[in-house]
Design a protein around this motif. Structure first.
Motif, PDB file in Angstrom:
ATOM      1  N   UNK A   1       0.820  -1.196   0.000  1.00  0.00           N
ATOM      2  CA  UNK A   1       0.000   0.000   0.000  1.00  0.00           C
ATOM      3  C   UNK A   1       0.864   1.260   0.000  1.00  0.00           C
ATOM      4  N   UNK A   2       1.953   1.229   0.755  1.00  0.00           N
ATOM      5  CA  UNK A   2       2.883   2.364   0.771  1.00  0.00           C
ATOM      6  C   UNK A   2       3.494   2.566  -0.610  1.00  0.00           C
ATOM      7  N   UNK A   3       3.868   1.453  -1.248  1.00  0.00           N
ATOM      8  CA  UNK A   3       4.400   1.552  -2.604  1.00  0.00           C
ATOM      9  C   UNK A   3       3.385   2.126  -3.574  1.00  0.00           C
ATOM     10  N   UNK A   4       2.128   1.718  -3.406  1.00  0.00           N
ATOM     11  CA  UNK A   4       1.058   2.270  -4.248  1.00  0.00           C
ATOM     12  C   UNK A   4       0.905   3.771  -4.012  1.00  0.00           C
ATOM     13  N   UNK A   5       0.953   4.199  -2.754  1.00  0.00           N
ATOM     14  CA  UNK A   5       0.824   5.630  -2.440  1.00  0.00           C
ATOM     15  C   UNK A   5       2.008   6.419  -2.995  1.00  0.00           C
ATOM     16  N   UNK A   6       3.186   5.796  -2.993  1.00  0.00           N
ATOM     17  CA  UNK A   6       4.340   6.448  -3.601  1.00  0.00           C
ATOM     18  C   UNK A   6       4.095   6.693  -5.082  1.00  0.00           C
ATOM     19  N   UNK A   7       3.518   5.690  -5.747  1.00  0.00           N
ATOM     20  CA  UNK A   7       3.192   5.843  -7.160  1.00  0.00           C
ATOM     21  C   UNK A   7       2.065   6.849  -7.371  1.00  0.00           C
ATOM     22  N   UNK A   8       1.163   6.959  -6.383  1.00  0.00           N
ATOM     23  CA  UNK A   8       0.137   8.001  -6.455  1.00  0.00           C
ATOM     24  C   UNK A   8       0.785   9.376  -6.536  1.00  0.00           C
ATOM     25  N   UNK A   9       1.778   9.594  -5.679  1.00  0.00           N
ATOM     26  CA  UNK A   9       2.479  10.873  -5.689  1.00  0.00           C
ATOM     27  C   UNK A   9       3.207  11.119  -6.998  1.00  0.00           C
ATOM     28  N   UNK A  10       3.828  10.057  -7.523  1.00  0.00           N
ATOM     29  CA  UNK A  10       4.508  10.173  -8.814  1.00  0.00           C
ATOM     30  C   UNK A  10       3.504  10.501  -9.911  1.00  0.00           C
ATOM     31  N   UNK A  11       2.300   9.880  -9.818  1.00  0.00           N
ATOM     32  CA  UNK A  11       1.252  10.164 -10.806  1.00  0.00           C
ATOM     33  C   UNK A  11       0.834  11.631 -10.752  1.00  0.00           C
ATOM     34  N   UNK A  12       0.724  12.195  -9.557  1.00  0.00           N
ATOM     35  CA  UNK A  12       0.377  13.609  -9.423  1.00  0.00           C
ATOM     36  C   UNK A  12       1.440  14.477 -10.081  1.00  0.00           C
ATOM     37  N   UNK A  13       2.696  14.194  -9.753  1.00  0.00           N
ATOM     38  CA  UNK A  13       3.784  14.982 -10.325  1.00  0.00           C
ATOM     39  C   UNK A  13       3.869  14.857 -11.825  1.00  0.00           C
ATOM     40  N   UNK A  14       3.701  13.623 -12.331  1.00  0.00           N
ATOM     41  CA  UNK A  14       3.769  13.409 -13.777  1.00  0.00           C
ATOM     42  C   UNK A  14       2.626  14.119 -14.485  1.00  0.00           C
ATOM     43  N   UNK A  15       1.433  14.122 -13.856  1.00  0.00           N
ATOM     44  CA  UNK A  15       0.289  14.795 -14.460  1.00  0.00           C
ATOM     45  C   UNK A  15       0.506  16.304 -14.533  1.00  0.00           C
ATOM     46  N   UNK A  16       1.120  16.862 -13.524  1.00  0.00           N
ATOM     47  CA  UNK A  16       1.416  18.297 -13.554  1.00  0.00           C
ATOM     48  C   UNK A  16       2.493  18.622 -14.589  1.00  0.00           C
ATOM     49  N   UNK A  17       3.315  17.624 -14.935  1.00  0.00           N
ATOM     50  CA  UNK A  17       4.279  17.836 -16.013  1.00  0.00           C
ATOM     51  C   UNK A  17       3.562  17.990 -17.346  1.00  0.00           C
ATOM     52  N   UNK A  18       2.404  17.331 -17.465  1.00  0.00           N
ATOM     53  CA  UNK A  18       1.612  17.443 -18.688  1.00  0.00           C
ATOM     54  C   UNK A  18       0.912  18.788 -18.748  1.00  0.00           C
TER      55      UNK A  18
END
Length: 239
Positions: free
Chosen positions: A106-123
């Motif tokens: 679950x922690x790993x999933x939440x880490x990827x959630x944060x990466x998804x937020x950052x990657x989306x803001x890159x778009x």
């Protein structure tokens, strides 16, 4: 901006964990709701995103679905190996390592959630806002499930709280990491498919059977349905 938005995910995760702690006298309802939330996240959020992002096929099957099945089988394999290990030592209780391993996922999933937020803001800002809404809202379920899963397998409260805090911090760490690199969409999709399989195994083979073991009540089933419906509402609003 992405790190600031991830702070909302941090707070929502803690709220979910706090909620799980406060309803210990209704454990079967907590587990029923947790199972529904997990089922909803997998079927209505993770898997569709994975299929869209990781669109390549491997021998006629989408790569995301292959990884989904692989994640389910890995969850089953790990649980069976631990069960054999417990039987060899004459122990009937659930192994705390299973709960810690699941919480770590679950922690790993939440880490990827944060990466998804950052990657989306890159778009772009619009894409970042849409992803942030989805992540922050379902992080309540993440916090709820992280604390519940850790406690379910007999771990001490301090360990459950520690995993909850780690899960809350993970999105901020993930969002901050995107300042250093750009994540390929295919990799994110592959991860979501794999994690979805692990999560579905936990919900179907562990959480829901435990919820109905001592209290096969209609209220438990309603909590499960409510969990799925809540995630459906979240996905619909975010979409």
């Amino acid at each position: 901006m992405a790190v600031f938005v991830a702070l909302g995910a941090f707070l929502m995760t803690l709220v979910g964990g706090w909620t799980a702690q406060r309803v210990t006298d209704r454990r079967h309802l907590v587990l029923g709701l947790a199972g529904g939330l997990m089922l909803g996240v997998v079927g209505l959020d993770l898997l569709p995103e994975a299929l869209e992002a990781a669109g390549d096929e491997v021998f006629g099957v989408p790569a995301a679905l292959l990884l989904f099945v692989g994640g389910f089988l890995l969850g089953h394999l790990v649980e069976r190996l631990l069960a054999v290990r417990r039987a060899a030592h004459g122990a009937d209780e659930r192994a705390p390592q299973v709960g810690l391993t699941a919480a770590a996922a679950m922690v790993g999933h939440s880490l990827m959630d944060g990466i998804a937020i950052g990657a989306a803001f890159q778009v772009g800002g619009g894409m970042g806002a849409a992803v942030a809404v989805a992540v922050i809202t379902h992080d309540f379920a993440d916090g709820f499930n992280t604390y519940t899963i850790t406690s379910l397998y007999g771990n001490e409260k301090r360990k459950a709280v520690a995993m909850l805090v780690a899960d809350a911090l993970a999105p901020m760490v993930g969002a901050a990491s995107t300042l250093l690199f750009t994540l390929p969409a295919e990799l994110l999709g592959s991860y979501l498919g794999f994690f979805g399989g692990v999560l579905l195994y936990l919900a179907a083979a562990e959480i829901l059977p435990e919820a109905h073991h001592d209290h096969p009540a209609r209220s438990t089933l309603l909590c499960t349905v409510a969990g799925v419906a809540f995630i459906w509402l979240v996905v619909g609003i975010a979409g």
